[in-house]
Design an enzyme around this catalytic site. Structure first.
Site, PDB file in Angstrom:
ATOM      1  N   SER A  62       0.879  -1.172   0.000  1.00  0.00           N
ATOM      2  CA  SER A  62       0.000   0.000   0.000  1.00  0.00           C
ATOM      3  C   SER A  62       0.912   1.217   0.000  1.00  0.00           C
ATOM      4  O   SER A  62       1.799   1.337   0.859  1.00  0.00           O
ATOM      5  CB  SER A  62      -0.892  -0.023   1.238  1.00  0.00           C
ATOM      6  N   GLU A  63       0.716   2.131  -0.958  1.00  0.00           N
ATOM      7  CA  GLU A  63       1.748   3.139  -1.204  1.00  0.00           C
ATOM      8  C   GLU A  63       1.884   4.189  -0.102  1.00  0.00           C
ATOM      9  O   GLU A  63       2.818   4.973  -0.115  1.00  0.00           O
ATOM     10  CB  GLU A  63       1.543   3.805  -2.568  1.00  0.00           C
ATOM     11  N   ASN A  64       0.979   4.182   0.875  1.00  0.00           N
ATOM     12  CA  ASN A  64       1.175   5.096   1.996  1.00  0.00           C
ATOM     13  C   ASN A  64       2.228   4.573   2.978  1.00  0.00           C
ATOM     14  O   ASN A  64       2.540   5.244   3.957  1.00  0.00           O
ATOM     15  CB  ASN A  64      -0.145   5.359   2.728  1.00  0.00           C
TER      16      ASN A  64
END
Lengths: 218, 233
Positions: A46-48
């Site tokens: 998840s890119e966060n």
């Protein structure tokens, strides 16, 4: 019968390979996590800033400090890891993530994708989509074949502002599985009971048909 | 050890002025510097340029500064959760620079790392690359992106010691470490302030060298944007 959103996700899950790190976008792509085939180990990025993303927490166990890129409360699996946003996109640009699945408003037959902006109407921003499509080795687009007005989303040329150029490799819609080739959208599979004629009518871009087109096995 | 602790948020934000450029950590409402934002609202300074991945929601986070029209320009990657933002942007009241999230993160990192500019493939061939220098490396096209120049960076950490060392919790880390590196003055607010020696040096995420002022935050709301759960069987 055209596929449901769940069935689109199920078909895309067949593309997963053991040992892959995978980034799933918001919407239909997120559903892919529910259909990971037996015997295949993958990790969701998840890119966060999260690798090894797990399911939603049980009620009462939500943690404001543990969310995914869609701002939903999630969990981290054993063996998962957490990192900052620069490291997260180093994973993405550095091609350490093997597959990106994302939604789209339009895909062109040369692999261009538009999914972030409708000028004057929807201006939410691209988030991480431009970084993802510019770098991922494998990009699968999950979307409906036509929009709400019944217009094709598989075009000769995108009309909306682009997210990335010549990057999409494969598209799974409610009607078909298609591959982006020099000759246009190559039809690989049909949804069960959907005719080639129906797919042709729903595709504005050049549709390239070679031999018998099998039905998807869902 | 050099002591970075200031007594409260008022001290921590001394010197902020209208027209300045700020960086604010957080992803959505996760890991945002709640106390510093509340103080900026209270101070009422205007014409701010805010660099932050998102713009909060209508009544929380940077949304509070937007409601009071204190922000002149936002530099973000995604602003989908804020109706007031969209309204001000479409009506032209608010200047907005939307940039890819990875580019935003790397521009923050570059700022603190002494790198004036770098090439990234993100946005090549799109409107993001218009007017920017492009270059081919190994057969692929890249766009030149520049570092920022923020006066202040506001970050939020879970634990911090008086030397300014920070540890973040979960995905509240996000943009905070790079922004902490980037501020001319970096203000860190922490949920728990501990004396030096209590944090394991092996576990520090942001070294105290990057932090100029640190204070014990209070009354954290830590609002959840999308509460998603798995039903218990």
């Amino acid at each position: 019968m055209a596929l449901s959103k769940q069935e689109i996700a199920k078909r895309i899950a067949q593309e997963l390979r053991d040992g892959w790190y995978v980034n799933l976008g918001i919407g239909i792509p997120t559903l892919v996590a529910n259909y990971i085939p037996q015997g295949i180990d993958i990790e969701l990025q998840s890119e966060n800033g999260l690798l090894g993303m797990g399911p939603f927490p049980f009620e009462g166990e939500e943690d404001a400090d543990m969310i995914n890129a869609g701002k939903q409360t999630v969990t981290v699996l054993d063996g998962g890891s957490i990192f900052d946003s620069a490291t997260s996109f180093a994973m993405i640009r550095g091609q350490h993530v093997q597959l990106t699945v994302l939604g789209a408003m339009e895909v062109a037959q040369n692999g261009d994708i538009a999914n972030w902006k409708i000028p004057g109407r929807m201006v939410k921003g691209m988030g991480g989509a431009m970084d993802l499509v510019a770098s991922a080795e494998n990009i699968i687009v999950a979307m409906m074949h036509t929009n709400k007005r019944g217009e094709s989303k598989l075009l000769k040329k995108c009309s909306l502002p682009l997210t990335g150029v010549r990057c999409v490799k494969k598209i799974v819609t409610n009607l078909a599985v298609l591959e982006v080739t020099d000759k246009g959208f190559k039809l690989l599979e049909r949804a069960p009971g959907v005719s080639i004629e129906e797919i042709k009518n729903a595709t504005e871009g050049t549709l390239f048909i070679d031999g018998d087109i099998p039905e998807m096995v869902i | 050890m050099i002591n970075k602790v200031v007594i409260n948020v008022e001290e921590a934000l001394k010197g902020v002025k209208s027209g300045m450029t700020f960086m604010l950590g957080g992803f959505g409402l996760c890991g945002i510097p709640e106390n510093s934002i509340a103080q900026l609202v209270k101070l009422g300074i205007t014409d701010l340029t805010c660099i932050s991945n998102n713009a909060g929601v209508d009544d929380f986070g940077l949304g509070q500064l937007l409601q009071k029209r204190q922000i002149k320009k936002m530099i973000s990657s995604y602003v989908g959760e804020n109706d007031e933002f969209e309204r001000q942007m479409l009506s032209g009241e608010l200047e907005v620079d939307l940039i890819p999230q990875g580019t935003l993160a790397e521009r923050c990192r570059a700022t603190g790392a002494g790198i004036p500019a770098f090439y990234t493939p993100a946005g090549y061939g799109t409107e993001v690359a218009v007017g920017k220098e492009t270059r081919e490396f190994n057969g692929k096209m890249y766009v030149l992106e520049h570092a920022f120049k923020p006066s202040f960076a506001f970050v939020k950490a879970w634990k911090g010691d008086s030397a300014g060392n920070l540890i973040y919790k979960g995905t509240a880390r996000n943009f905070n470490p790079m922004m902490a590196m980037a501020g001319q003055i970096t203000v860190a607010e922490v949920e728990e302030l501990v004396p030096v020696g209590e944090l394991d040096p092996n576990q520090i995420h942001t070294s105290g060298i990057f932090v100029q002022r640190l204070f014990q935050g209070k009354d954290y709301e830590k609002r959840i944007e999308q509460r998603t759960v798995t039903p218990k069987l």
